[in-house]
Each structure stands twice: as structure tokens, then as C-alpha cells.
Design a protein around this motif. Structure first.
Motif, PDB file in Angstrom:
ATOM      1  N   SER A  11       0.825  -1.199   0.000  1.00 28.33           N
ATOM      2  CA  SER A  11       0.000   0.000   0.000  1.00 28.33           C
ATOM      3  C   SER A  11       0.864   1.256   0.000  1.00 28.33           C
ATOM      4  CB  SER A  11      -0.918  -0.004   1.222  1.00 28.33           C
ATOM      5  OG  SER A  11      -1.751   1.125   1.231  1.00 28.33           O
ATOM      6  N   LEU A  12       1.869   1.279   0.860  1.00 28.67           N
ATOM      7  CA  LEU A  12       2.768   2.435   0.918  1.00 28.67           C
ATOM      8  C   LEU A  12       3.470   2.664  -0.416  1.00 28.67           C
ATOM      9  CD1 LEU A  12       4.533   2.352   4.404  1.00 28.67           C
ATOM     10  CD2 LEU A  12       3.147   4.203   3.444  1.00 28.67           C
ATOM     11  N   ALA A  13       3.875   1.588  -1.063  1.00 28.21           N
ATOM     12  CA  ALA A  13       4.563   1.725  -2.350  1.00 28.21           C
ATOM     13  C   ALA A  13       3.675   2.436  -3.370  1.00 28.21           C
ATOM     14  CB  ALA A  13       4.984   0.352  -2.868  1.00 28.21           C
ATOM     15  N   ASP A  14       2.372   2.093  -3.367  1.00 29.60           N
ATOM     16  CA  ASP A  14       1.454   2.741  -4.310  1.00 29.60           C
ATOM     17  C   ASP A  14       1.262   4.212  -3.969  1.00 29.60           C
ATOM     18  OD1 ASP A  14       1.103   0.609  -5.985  1.00 29.60           O
ATOM     19  OD2 ASP A  14      -0.840  -0.003  -5.170  1.00 29.60           O
ATOM     20  N   TYR A  15       1.076   4.520  -2.689  1.00 30.80           N
ATOM     21  CA  TYR A  15       0.875   5.921  -2.314  1.00 30.80           C
ATOM     22  C   TYR A  15       2.153   6.730  -2.508  1.00 30.80           C
ATOM     23  CZ  TYR A  15      -3.762   4.812  -0.626  1.00 30.80           C
ATOM     24  OH  TYR A  15      -5.084   4.432  -0.564  1.00 30.80           O
ATOM     25  N   ASN A  16       3.306   6.098  -2.275  1.00 36.48           N
ATOM     26  CA  ASN A  16       4.575   6.793  -2.542  1.00 36.48           C
ATOM     27  C   ASN A  16       4.683   7.167  -4.021  1.00 36.48           C
ATOM     28  OD1 ASN A  16       5.491   6.671   0.094  1.00 36.48           O
ATOM     29  ND2 ASN A  16       6.628   4.770  -0.200  1.00 36.48           N
ATOM     30  N   LYS A  17       4.239   6.260  -4.871  1.00 36.72           N
ATOM     31  CA  LYS A  17       4.294   6.518  -6.310  1.00 36.72           C
ATOM     32  C   LYS A  17       3.363   7.671  -6.685  1.00 36.72           C
ATOM     33  CE  LYS A  17       5.453   5.585 -10.596  1.00 36.72           C
ATOM     34  NZ  LYS A  17       6.821   5.864 -11.101  1.00 36.72           N
ATOM     35  N   VAL A  18       2.166   7.690  -6.077  1.00 39.99           N
ATOM     36  CA  VAL A  18       1.228   8.772  -6.374  1.00 39.99           C
ATOM     37  C   VAL A  18       1.808  10.117  -5.952  1.00 39.99           C
ATOM     38  CG1 VAL A  18      -1.045   9.737  -5.864  1.00 39.99           C
ATOM     39  CG2 VAL A  18      -0.804   7.276  -6.213  1.00 39.99           C
ATOM     40  N   VAL A  19       2.390  10.160  -4.739  1.00 43.22           N
ATOM     41  CA  VAL A  19       2.956  11.414  -4.248  1.00 43.22           C
ATOM     42  C   VAL A  19       4.151  11.837  -5.107  1.00 43.22           C
ATOM     43  CG1 VAL A  19       4.072  12.546  -2.281  1.00 43.22           C
ATOM     44  CG2 VAL A  19       2.118  11.024  -1.907  1.00 43.22           C
ATOM     45  N   GLU A  20       4.908  10.862  -5.592  1.00 45.11           N
ATOM     46  CA  GLU A  20       6.015  11.170  -6.497  1.00 45.11           C
ATOM     47  C   GLU A  20       5.497  11.805  -7.782  1.00 45.11           C
ATOM     48  OE1 GLU A  20       8.971   8.605  -9.380  1.00 45.11           O
ATOM     49  OE2 GLU A  20       8.489   7.758  -7.426  1.00 45.11           O
ATOM     50  N   LEU A  21       4.391  11.263  -8.301  1.00 41.64           N
ATOM     51  CA  LEU A  21       3.807  11.781  -9.537  1.00 41.64           C
ATOM     52  C   LEU A  21       3.070  13.091  -9.311  1.00 41.64           C
ATOM     53  CD1 LEU A  21       2.351   8.416 -10.910  1.00 41.64           C
ATOM     54  CD2 LEU A  21       4.270   9.690 -11.898  1.00 41.64           C
ATOM     55  N   GLU A  22       2.417  13.201  -8.153  1.00 37.95           N
ATOM     56  CA  GLU A  22       1.578  14.364  -7.851  1.00 37.95           C
ATOM     57  C   GLU A  22       1.908  14.836  -6.432  1.00 37.95           C
ATOM     58  OE1 GLU A  22      -2.475  13.161  -8.391  1.00 37.95           O
ATOM     59  OE2 GLU A  22      -2.130  12.428 -10.423  1.00 37.95           O
ATOM     60  N   PRO A  23       2.949  15.638  -6.268  1.00 34.37           N
ATOM     61  CA  PRO A  23       3.408  16.023  -4.929  1.00 34.37           C
ATOM     62  C   PRO A  23       2.366  16.744  -4.082  1.00 34.37           C
ATOM     63  CG  PRO A  23       5.061  16.555  -6.593  1.00 34.37           C
ATOM     64  CD  PRO A  23       3.822  16.163  -7.334  1.00 34.37           C
ATOM     65  N   ASP A  24       1.351  17.312  -4.717  1.00 38.07           N
ATOM     66  CA  ASP A  24       0.317  18.027  -3.966  1.00 38.07           C
ATOM     67  C   ASP A  24      -0.997  17.261  -3.890  1.00 38.07           C
ATOM     68  OD1 ASP A  24       2.066  20.097  -3.504  1.00 38.07           O
ATOM     69  OD2 ASP A  24       1.347  21.314  -5.178  1.00 38.07           O
ATOM     70  N   ASN A  25      -0.936  15.957  -4.103  1.00 38.01           N
ATOM     71  CA  ASN A  25      -2.154  15.140  -4.001  1.00 38.01           C
ATOM     72  C   ASN A  25      -2.466  14.940  -2.519  1.00 38.01           C
ATOM     73  OD1 ASN A  25      -4.030  12.941  -3.845  1.00 38.01           O
ATOM     74  ND2 ASN A  25      -3.463  12.330  -5.919  1.00 38.01           N
ATOM     75  N   ILE A  26      -3.341  15.784  -1.999  1.00 40.71           N
ATOM     76  CA  ILE A  26      -3.597  15.805  -0.558  1.00 40.71           C
ATOM     77  C   ILE A  26      -4.212  14.499  -0.059  1.00 40.71           C
ATOM     78  CG2 ILE A  26      -5.857  16.897  -0.812  1.00 40.71           C
ATOM     79  CD1 ILE A  26      -5.212  18.486   1.748  1.00 40.71           C
ATOM     80  N   GLN A  27      -5.027  13.865  -0.889  1.00 37.30           N
ATOM     81  CA  GLN A  27      -5.644  12.611  -0.463  1.00 37.30           C
ATOM     82  C   GLN A  27      -4.595  11.524  -0.280  1.00 37.30           C
ATOM     83  OE1 GLN A  27      -8.570  11.030  -3.176  1.00 37.30           O
ATOM     84  NE2 GLN A  27      -9.280   9.484  -1.723  1.00 37.30           N
ATOM     85  N   ALA A  28      -3.671  11.417  -1.225  1.00 37.04           N
ATOM     86  CA  ALA A  28      -2.620  10.407  -1.123  1.00 37.04           C
ATOM     87  C   ALA A  28      -1.722  10.685   0.079  1.00 37.04           C
ATOM     88  CB  ALA A  28      -1.796  10.375  -2.402  1.00 37.04           C
ATOM     89  N   ILE A  29      -1.404  11.946   0.295  1.00 34.14           N
ATOM     90  CA  ILE A  29      -0.546  12.314   1.420  1.00 34.14           C
ATOM     91  C   ILE A  29      -1.223  11.968   2.740  1.00 34.14           C
ATOM     92  CG2 ILE A  29       0.450  14.295   2.647  1.00 34.14           C
ATOM     93  CD1 ILE A  29       0.844  15.563  -0.186  1.00 34.14           C
ATOM     94  N   ALA A  30      -2.519  12.289   2.863  1.00 33.60           N
ATOM     95  CA  ALA A  30      -3.238  12.035   4.113  1.00 33.60           C
ATOM     96  C   ALA A  30      -3.384  10.536   4.382  1.00 33.60           C
ATOM     97  CB  ALA A  30      -4.610  12.698   4.071  1.00 33.60           C
ATOM     98  N   ILE A  31      -3.656   9.768   3.329  1.00 30.17           N
ATOM     99  CA  ILE A  31      -3.796   8.318   3.518  1.00 30.17           C
ATOM    100  C   ILE A  31      -2.444   7.709   3.887  1.00 30.17           C
ATOM    101  CG2 ILE A  31      -4.336   6.139   2.385  1.00 30.17           C
ATOM    102  CD1 ILE A  31      -6.419   7.674   0.715  1.00 30.17           C
ATOM    103  N   ARG A  32      -1.391   8.151   3.216  1.00 27.65           N
ATOM    104  CA  ARG A  32      -0.061   7.644   3.558  1.00 27.65           C
ATOM    105  C   ARG A  32       0.278   7.979   5.008  1.00 27.65           C
ATOM    106  NH1 ARG A  32       5.270   9.561   0.280  1.00 27.65           N
ATOM    107  NH2 ARG A  32       4.885  11.465   1.520  1.00 27.65           N
ATOM    108  N   ALA A  33      -0.089   9.175   5.439  1.00 30.22           N
ATOM    109  CA  ALA A  33       0.149   9.564   6.829  1.00 30.22           C
ATOM    110  C   ALA A  33      -0.588   8.639   7.784  1.00 30.22           C
ATOM    111  CB  ALA A  33      -0.294  11.013   7.045  1.00 30.22           C
TER     112      ALA A  33
END
Length: 360
Positions: free
Chosen positions: A220-242
């Protein structure tokens, strides 16, 4: 037949491309020459020319169903779905077996949130052209959005059978499987999308959530890390990863991500609340109290924010503040909740007699 004259349906025994219900092409899914010309204009964005051509065709032949249809398409492109419905209906009244008319009218109904009629029209389109995967896909999405998950899975599976290259159907079917807690098969569908489009953030987000539900936190973390890498301001991905970091006890990483989420949307109470939990977990109680206080300011209905703040105040021996916050919590809490019982117990210790306090 002479296309420059008004159509005589009784004499129209062969295809003449006039678009009326008496033509040899009526009731089939064969595209008329007029429709081919309209499609060329549509694909080049020349909607004004389309409208002129449709009006001209209707002046020459008021029974030209294709002209009504394409005029409806122009209205839909402009966002005038009520007018589109009127024109699509006029087309259907003149040629009631043309699948594409029902398909487009179904989409107009869907845009107007008329779910029942949208489903009926997609079903009619399927009846007259059962080989068109688009109608199964569109009806499947409506079923998905209205929690009819089994129907959604059936329709999206049929769309995939007819058009295996439609990645949207895999994505939506994955959502339907997820809604039924069938996370493993959902992941298989998201994998199909990501094999083709490895940087599709929506699929990465959805697969990451499915992995999380299965307890596969690293995946799961690997997928969210990839999203944040692609979209550094994706607040949903950042919050879920947190949240994942918080659950794993990685409090510093959780604080960093919740802080980023707050920077992106300082008016949202949730990241303050969860960052407060991360601070409390790492025993940074002053910071936790500040975050719970801010969460309460932004959302006074969050009873747990009061409870957690009171706990931190008590740990720091800020007794008066703890008592006041426990009382505020009890005014908002579910009387049957474990936290309410705990608050009463703590008040009984901090202030003799408070244990008899009635929950409001």
C-alpha cells in the motif's frame, strides 16, 4: 429517392440516407451519409456548422431523425441537457430502433441525475445493438454509483468481454469489487490498468487502498509513494499515507505528511486531529493539545478531539483545562461510548462528585 425533396415514407423502400423512419436504414445501426458528415464536423469541433446543417436538414425534411439526434449532440456539448433530451426524443419518435439515439439520451438522463430513465435507455440501446460495449460500460457505472454492485460487475464484465482494451471498465469493476470487500479480485483489475498505464494515479490510489484493507501495508505504501512522487500536492494520497504511517507507529513520518496536508488545506480539521494523535503517540503533548484545539475550532462536532485533548492536558497536569475539556466532551459524546465512561471516571477522580454527572 431525391434527398432535396420532403421524404415520402411510403415510397422509401431502400436506403436513401434521409434519416426518416420509413427508410431502408431505419431500425438498423448503419450510419447515414448525413451522420458521417456530422461526425466529421463533431470530431473537428465545428459545432456551429453542425447546428446550421441540422437546421437546414430539418427545414428540408422535418422527419430527419439523424438531424434531431445531432442537434441534440450539439446541445449536450454546450451543457444544455434538457434541450438534448428533447432532440434525442424527437429522433427516437421518428426512428425508434436506432440504438445510438437511446445511448446518447441515456447519457443525457445520467447528467441530469435521472437514473431510472438512464438505465432504461441504456437497456434499450443494448436491445437494439447488443454488441456495443459502451452501453454496458455506461450502465455499469450507473449501477456502481448507485450501490447496485452485482449488476455493475455483470455489466462491466460484459463490456470487458466485448472490448478487452477498455481500461475504464477494469477500473470501475475494481471499484465494484472493492465495494463488496473483494479486495483481491479488485487488485487484479487495478493491475490490468496499471500494466497498460503504470503511472495512472487513480488506479494506484485504489490499489493502494485495497492493499491496505488486506493488511498489505508495504505494498500500500509503495502505491501511495508513487502517487505522491507523480503528484506532490495530491492531498488525499498524502493524508492516507500519513494514516498508514500512524498505524505502523512511524510517528515522525506521519507528522510530516499531516503537516503537508495542513499546508495544502489549512481549513480541514481532519489532518490537525490526526497529527494531534501522532504527536500524542510520540509524547509531544503540547503540540498535540494545540492540534486538537485547532481541530475543535474547525469542527466542534468532533467529540474525540475534546477527549484526546483532555487526556493530554491531564498528562501535563493542566488539571483545570482537562476538567473543562472532559465536560465539553461529555456534552457532545455518545453516552454509551467507552470514551464517555472513561471521562466520567476521570472527572470523579479530578473533581469529587463529578462521577455522578449526568450525560447531556
Amino acid at each position: 429517392m431525391d434527398k432535396d425533396k420532403v421524404c415520402n415514407e411510403a415510397a422509401c423502400s431502400q436506403e436513401c440516407d434521409c434519416g426518416c423512419s420509413g427508410c431502408g436504414s431505419a431500425g438498423t445501426n448503419t450510419e447515414s451519409q448525413f451522420s458521417k458528415e456530422m461526425r466529421d464536423l463533431y470530431e473537428s469541433g465545428q459545432t456551429a456548422d453542425m447546428l446550421t446543417a441540422c437546421d437546414k436538414a430539418l427545414n428540408e425534411n422535418p422527419e430527419n431523425s439523424d438531424a434531431y439526434f445531432w442537434r441534440g449532440v450539439v446541445a449536450a456539448v454546450a451543457g444544455n441537457f434538457e434541450q438534448a433530451l428533447t432532440d434525442y426524443t424527437s429522433a427516437i419518435e421518428r426512428n425508434e430502433k436506432q440504438a445510438v439515439y437511446y445511448s446518447y439520451r441515456g447519457s443525457a438522463y445520467a447528467m441530469l441525475d435521472d437514473i431510472k430513465n438512464a438505465v432504461l435507455d441504456y437497456s434499450k440501446a443494448i436491445l437494439y445493438n447488443p454488441g456495443d460495449w459502451v452501453n454496458y460500460a455506461n450502465r455499469g457505472v450507473i449501477y456502481l454509483n448507485n450501490a447496485a454492485y452485482e449488476h455493475a460487475i455483470d455489466d462491466l464484465s460484459k463490456a470487458i468481454e466485448l472490448e478487452p482494451e477498455d481500461m475504464g471498465a477494469y477500473l470501475h469493476r475494481g471499484d465494484a469489487f472493492t465495494a463488496r470487500n473483494l479486495y483481491s479480485v479488485a487488485i487484479a483489475d487495478y493491475n490490468k490498468v496499471l500494466e497498460r498505464f503504470p503511472e495512472e494515479s487513480a488506479a494506484l490510489m485504489k490499489r493502494g487502498q485495497a492493499y491496505f484493507e488486506l493488511g498489505m501495508n508495504e505494498e500500500s505504501l509503495a502505491d501511495y509513494n508513487k502517487v505522491v512522487e507523480l503528484e506532490p500536492d495530491n492531498i488525499q494520497a498524502i493524508a492516507i499515507r500519513a494514516s498508514i504511517y500512524l498505524g505502523q507507529g512511524k510517528f515522525d513520518e506521519a507528522v510530516a505528511d499531516f503537516t503537508k496536508a495542513i499546508e495544502l488545506d489549512p481549513g480541514d480539521a481532519r489532518p490537525y486531529f490526526f497529527r494531534g494523535m501522532a504527536y500524542a503517540a510520540r509524547k509531544s503533548y503540547d503540540e498535540a493539545i494545540a492540534d486538537f484545539t485547532r481541530a475543535i475550532e474547525l469542527d466542534s462536532t468532533n467529540a474525540l478531539a475534546y477527549h484526546n485533548k483532555a487526556l493530554c492536558c491531564e498528562i501535563l497536569e493542566r488539571t483545570g483545562e482537562a476538567i473543562a475539556t472532559y465536560k465539553e466532551f461529555l456534552s457532545k459524546a455518545d453516552p454509551e461510548s467507552p470514551e464517555a465512561k472513561h471521562a466520567l471516571e476521570r472527572l470523579a477522580v479530578l473533581v469529587p462528585g463529578e462521577g455522578e454527572t449526568k450525560l447531556q
